[in-house]
Design an enzyme around this catalytic site. Structure first.
Site, PDB file in Angstrom:
ATOM      1  N   SER A   1       0.650  -1.246   0.069  1.00 11.22           N
ATOM      2  CA  SER A   1       0.053  -0.083  -0.021  1.00 11.22           C
ATOM      3  C   SER A   1       0.914   1.262  -0.002  1.00 11.22           C
ATOM      4  O   SER A   1       2.029   0.955   0.176  1.00 11.22           O
ATOM      5  CB  SER A   1      -1.111   0.014   1.167  1.00 11.22           C
ATOM      6  OG  SER A   1      -0.316   0.404   2.267  1.00 11.22           O
ATOM      7  N   LYS A   2       0.137   2.371  -0.276  1.00  6.53           N
ATOM      8  CA  LYS A   2       0.797   3.584  -0.318  1.00  6.53           C
ATOM      9  C   LYS A   2       1.474   3.765   0.969  1.00  6.53           C
ATOM     10  O   LYS A   2       2.720   4.257   1.090  1.00  6.53           O
ATOM     11  CB  LYS A   2      -0.134   4.655  -0.493  1.00  6.53           C
ATOM     12  CG  LYS A   2       0.320   6.205  -0.616  1.00  6.53           C
ATOM     13  CD  LYS A   2      -1.153   7.014  -0.836  1.00  6.53           C
ATOM     14  CE  LYS A   2      -0.822   8.236   0.059  1.00  6.53           C
ATOM     15  NZ  LYS A   2      -1.949   9.107   0.048  1.00  6.53           N
ATOM     16  N   ARG A   3       0.878   3.477   2.367  1.00  5.91           N
ATOM     17  CA  ARG A   3       1.572   3.613   3.603  1.00  5.91           C
ATOM     18  C   ARG A   3       2.887   2.633   3.637  1.00  5.91           C
ATOM     19  O   ARG A   3       3.673   3.400   4.421  1.00  5.91           O
ATOM     20  CB  ARG A   3       0.550   3.199   4.507  1.00  5.91           C
ATOM     21  CG  ARG A   3      -0.461   4.365   4.709  1.00  5.91           C
ATOM     22  CD  ARG A   3      -1.401   4.039   6.000  1.00  5.91           C
ATOM     23  NE  ARG A   3      -2.251   2.840   5.738  1.00  5.91           N
ATOM     24  CZ  ARG A   3      -3.378   2.859   4.994  1.00  5.91           C
ATOM     25  NH1 ARG A   3      -3.556   3.858   4.449  1.00  5.91           N
ATOM     26  NH2 ARG A   3      -3.914   1.654   4.711  1.00  5.91           N
TER      27      ARG A   3
END
Ligand code: GLU
Length: 506
Positions: free
Chosen positions: A261-263
């Site tokens: 994910s982006k995180r």
């Protein structure tokens, strides 16, 4: 394959930056189209006005350009099935939703947001479907005259698909093979919203049909929507025209646990988006591969290898070569772990193979951001030829080449000063005298001269080569020292020797 032309589409919703998984979906669509002499279409799925993000469509278009994955038909380019932006196709979807209602496969639902909210709070895990549709306000539960009255009065309503009970729906996924679903687990998805806009489910089916899409590659996260789409293809009477689907495996976190994910990128210190993305609302910047210094050739190559290989050990492929070799049979069913170190390896390999001339523009940007304006392009190309195999990211160009454009401001004195002596000062004084008699520096000639001088002064190469390097570049790095000297030129080398000797004898 039949003689029907292959037509594939990338159908993003413009809601933000493009995750590398999204670009891989573009790539696999593109490669499949190229491999089969087909067409690759970009269709913008922007029917959800609440999720519309300004700039996101432009970002997608630019990203495809950067990667060299040009669509044959798109909102920008147009094409025989224009418009390619679903919001501009709004009027055409209602007809299909009404047709479904007429044939009993869909129904009007008049429930207000408050009524839906109330039901959700009463029933845990509420699903609008066979269990509860009878308790809601819709054209299946209300008497006909009441439905007519509500419609006549212009009461806001949506159209929902009526999912049949106790059926097994299946299809043959190009990657996963046979996939089946139990309709009892699927809810009555909204097809047409109260504002007349179709939802993704209706629009994707109608447009894949109208645009004569033959194969659809999309992320695995869309698999749960497949039963709704399969039913729509069937109910609209188009089943024999349905594209063949391929649900691509996920790109996983480096440890293999779950979707990248982006995180994760922010947490682990690497980009997940293709290019920088600034959220227009929060102003938050998410870094992209492009701005970090990846070449598009490397980015495309590494994406192709996330879930595909050609059956050999080959890892480096150009887009051209991928277009010839790509095959669905070699896409793996399992998720592919993302490894940033490996991603950097691809970039370094691509930079090494790149013509220095092609790196010139990027190099100018990197250098000028650090205050170096290169006056002579030819010099820059020579510099790049010398240093490119030392680069991992394009931004490393500065660290690996600044000394060609300015003198070192400090030296690694620890490496030279303790062992400096008069003999070395003498050696470099003589070297200056030799250089002064020449017009230009030839690397091989200088090397021979330097070595002869060493012997003459009773010194070993190890005594003077490193100091010479440190005079020229400031530290223990860089390509062959005599090549550096040749490119710097006579006057500059003399000046740097003088400055270096002064610093080392201080
Ligand atoms: N609009 C969907 C998305 O944003 C497309 C899914 C599909 O390709 O069917 O990814």
């Amino acid at each position: 394959m039949s003689d029907q032309q292959v037509r594939v589409r990338f159908a993003p919703s413009p809601t933000g930056g493009l995750h590398l998984g999204g670009v891989r979906t573009v790539l696999f669509n593109y490669l499949f189209a190229k491999r089969n002499n087909g067409k690759f279409i970009l269709r913008i799925e922007d029917t959800d006005q609440n999720r519309f993000v300004p700039g996101a469509e432009e970002y997608i278009t630019e990203c495809l350009k950067w990667c060299g994955l040009d669509p044959d038909e798109s909102p920008e380019k147009g094409g025989p099935f224009a418009p390619y932006r679903q919001s501009e196709r709004k009027p055409l979807y209602r007809e299909y939703a009404e047709k479904l209602v007429m044939h009993g496969h869909a129904y009007y639902a008049f429930d207000t947001p408050e009524e839906l909210e109330k039901k959700r709070s009463e029933v845990p895990n509420f699903q609008y479907g066979m269990m509860y549709r009878g308790e809601m306000r819709n054209s299946l539960s209300l008497p006909q005259h009441e439905v007519d009255a509500l419609l006549d009065a212009g009461t806001p309503h949506v159209i929902r698909i009526k999912i049949p009970e106790d059926q097994t729906i299946n299809f043959n996924d190009m990657i996963r093979g046979y996939v089946s679903f139990d309709t009892n687990t699927v809810d009555d998805k909204v097809l047409l919203k109260a504002d007349g806009m179709p939802t993704y489910h209706l629009a994707v089916v109608v447009d894949d049909f109208l645009m004569q899409i033959t194969h659809a590659f999309r992320g695995e996260e869309w698999l749960p929507s497949a039963p709704v789409h399969l039913l729509l293809w069937e109910y609209l009477g188009w089943k024999d025209k349905m594209p063949q689907w391929a649900h691509l495996p996920l790109i996983l976190k480096p440890d293999g646990h779950g979707k990248l994910s982006k995180r994760d990128g922010a947490r682990l210190g690497f980009p997940v988006y293709a290019m920088n993305w600034t959220d227009p609302k929060s102003g938050e910047l998410t870094e992209g591969f492009r701005e970090l210094g990846f070449l598009p050739e490397a980015f495309v190559n590494l994406l192709a290898m996330l879930g595909w290989n050609d059956g050999t050990d080959q890892e480096l492929f150009s887009l051209e070569e991928l277009s010839q070799k790509f095959s669905i049979e070699r896409i793996s069913k399992a998720g592919a772990k993302f490894d940033f170190e490996k991603a950097k390896w691809y970039n370094a390999e691509w930079i090494k193979r790149m013509d220095a001339d092609k790196l010139k523009d990027e190099a100018e940007v990197v250098l000028s951001a650090k205050g170096i304006d290169v006056a002579d392009d030819a010099v820059l190309v020579k510099v790049l030829d010398m240093v490119k195999e030392r680069l991992v990211l394009l931004k490393d160009i500065y660290d690996q080449s600044w000394y060609f454009f300015k003198q070192p401001e400090s030296y690694d004195l620890d490496a030279v000063k303790p062992k400096w002596n008069d003999a070395k000062t003498e050696l470099f004084d003589t070297l200056i005298a030799h250089l002064e008699q020449k017009d230009t520096i030839d690397a091989a000639e200088l090397e021979a001269d330097f070595k002869a001088l060493l012997t003459e002064k009773g010194l070993k190469p190890g005594d003077a080569m490193l100091p010479f390097r440190i005079m020229l570049v400031g530290g223990k790095f860089g390509p062959h020292v005599f090549d550096i000297a040749a490119l710097l030129g006579k006057q500059e080398v003399i000046a740097r020797i003088q400055k270096g000797v002064a610093a080392f004898t201080e």
